[in-house]
Design a protein around this motif. Structure first.
Motif, PDB file in Angstrom:
ATOM      1  N   HIS A  26     -68.534 -81.923  14.017  1.00 38.77           N
ATOM      2  CA  HIS A  26     -68.530 -81.087  12.811  1.00 38.77           C
ATOM      3  C   HIS A  26     -68.429 -79.606  13.173  1.00 38.77           C
ATOM      4  O   HIS A  26     -67.750 -78.848  12.485  1.00 38.77           O
ATOM      5  CB  HIS A  26     -69.771 -81.339  11.956  1.00 38.77           C
ATOM      6  N   TRP A 137     -61.666 -84.757   6.319  1.00 39.61           N
ATOM      7  CA  TRP A 137     -62.911 -84.003   6.114  1.00 39.61           C
ATOM      8  C   TRP A 137     -63.911 -84.817   5.284  1.00 39.61           C
ATOM      9  O   TRP A 137     -65.096 -84.869   5.616  1.00 39.61           O
ATOM     10  CB  TRP A 137     -62.608 -82.660   5.442  1.00 39.61           C
ATOM     11  N   HIS A 141     -67.575 -86.254   6.927  1.00 40.34           N
ATOM     12  CA  HIS A 141     -68.859 -85.842   6.345  1.00 40.34           C
ATOM     13  C   HIS A 141     -69.556 -87.001   5.623  1.00 40.34           C
ATOM     14  O   HIS A 141     -70.778 -87.110   5.657  1.00 40.34           O
ATOM     15  CB  HIS A 141     -68.651 -84.640   5.424  1.00 40.34           C
TER      16      HIS A 141
END
Length: 191
Positions: A26, A137, A141
């Protein structure tokens, strides 16, 4: 000290290693915002290939968790695979394995090839678009917050399936929203 305690330590150590790896990935993902050249993107995202360690961590977490369930009877606890917090963790591990390989692994490989084929210099629009792909993305996440939700369930040990599932759904939603927000901003630095 009992074998259960040793296996629990190994389970937690594996989890910490996976969290450390996820944090590193990340950090690289969010650091792409400061890159001004393709060379800088290559340097920042080189760590993406370490994502191939996640399947090992997932298999270890499953194996150690299953061993803990087996040992729990001897340790004075009685955990069962039918406990909501356990079977939802297994479902989450399957989701992590599938999305990690089918989406994140594939996208990381494609992105690495794109960067390798792109000459040094300013970041072209197609590389900028690939750097901030919403699916990538959101999935990365989502996976992180799904794992955090599993840890929450393991600490709380909700008795009901609805509660255990709700915690996972909340983790998924939070992760997707954060990932989409990061992808939407598309703010790679310009020279």
């Amino acid at each position: 000290m009992h074998l259960y305690d040793v296996v629990l330590f190994l389970h937690i150590a594996t989890l910490l290693a996976a969290i450390g790896l996820g944090t590193t990935l990340h950090h690289a993902e969010w650091s792409t915002r400061t890159a001004t050249t393709v060379g800088e993107l290559r340097a920042v995202t080189r760590v993406y290939r370490r994502g191939n360690l996640f399947p090992i961590a997932i298999l270890l977490l499953f194996g150690e968790g299953a061993w803990l369930v087996h040992l729990s009877k001897k340790h004075g606890e009685t955990f069962r695979f039918g406990d909501a917090w356990i079977w939802t963790a297994i479902v989450a591990l399957v989701i992590l394995m599938v999305t990690g390989g089918a989406i994140l692994g594939r996208e990381a490989s494609s992105y690495a090839k794109l960067l390798a084929a792109t000459p040094d210099g300013p970041i072209p629009p197609e590389v900028r678009a690939a750097t901030f792909k919403s699916l990538t993305w959101a999935t990365s996440h989502m996976n992180t917050f799904l794992a955090i939700a599993v840890v929450f369930n393991m600490v709380i040990k909700p008795a009901g399936a609805a509660s255990a599932i709700l915690v996972l759904v909340i983790g998924i939603v939070i992760g997707v929203l954060i990932g989409l927000a990061g992808a939407r901003s598309r703010s790679v630095a310009t020279t």
